[in-house]
Design a protein around this motif. Sequence first.
Motif: not given
Length: 381
Positions: A13-15, A233-240, A248-251
């Motif tokens: 999570l990026h904030t 918002y906060a960003l959920i970051v997935d990197i395989s 990137i998913k913004s919440v």
Amino acid sequence: MHSDRGIFVPRFLHTADWQMGRSFSRFETEDGAALVEARYAAIERLAQLAVEQECDAVLVAGDVFDAQGVSDRTIRRVFNATSAFKGPWVMLPGNHDAALAESVWTRARRLKAVPDNIHLALEPDVILLKEQGIAVLSAPLTQRHTYSDLTEDFSERETPAGLLRVGLAHGSVQGVLPDEVDATNPIAPNRAEQANLDYLALGDWHGAKQINERSWYSGTPEPERFRNNEAGYALIVDISEPGAVPDIKSVDIARYRWHQWRETLSVPSDLDGLIQRMEELPEASVLDIRLDGAITLEGLQRLDHALSLAEARFRSVSCDRAALQLEPTEEDIAALNADGYLGETIEELRQLQLGDHPEPARDALAILTGLLNSGKQEVNQ
């Protein structure tokens, strides 16, 4: 790591820009206190979101605190608010809470307020979260303003094979943000590519903003100003895997949404539209309106009623009518039975509004017509 079709994929999570300790003195005491509490609640929501989304870590890209001199209570409350997420947090000093020799961060350590799972990135370093598959390259501000790019040496920092290379920085990406905000704490727009980063987590710009596919500002999780820049918002970051493009998913995190309207009233439909927009806003709103143009007495009564309802519904409402002229129609004046001297006085005040000091004349006109109207209503009761 969370499972994605049987493959374990790092997720974080990026904030940024929590600005804890910020005061809201421009508001009424009750409203200011509620806005302060909303910022603590935002941290709690971030922690809960990290749990729900099975995040491996939370990265905070600077300005956790609004100033170095925040109270001890504020420091303790901030770290207490993170308690729901037991995984690693990495917190970076920004320009408001720079890692000075004596700072809010050194005080937090003396208070023993920092939980063991929170890493304070007070020096340029690589923070290895091996279990989570992430290496965090930090670029903390050690003073409020710098004129060199503190991320420049990212390309020289080595990280173990197999770990994601994630940069954590606070500043202004050059040539991307408005000119007035990118004079200090510069960051090269192609830093992620130059330093072979899988992701660059940025703070300082208070709205969620993509710089490129690997570089993002998360923005503040709880808006604190009137600016339409995708705050909250906060960003959920997935990197395989290392080298893969981030997903990137913004919440939405915000409790309150801030709205600033600048409206010109010319015809009755303008007022109709303004009132309708107010009625459609959610209750968790902070509303600032500035009006110009002209309004009739009947329109003013409708506006006052709508604002009264809004003040009861919303967190805060302010309406600046200094540039709005009150222009009673012939029907308004006839309805007040203001003939003779009163009628002449109303007309004189209408004309004075067109002079160099329109506000006193407008206010006097509003008071006079309001008194006449209330007296008329009493007679009719």
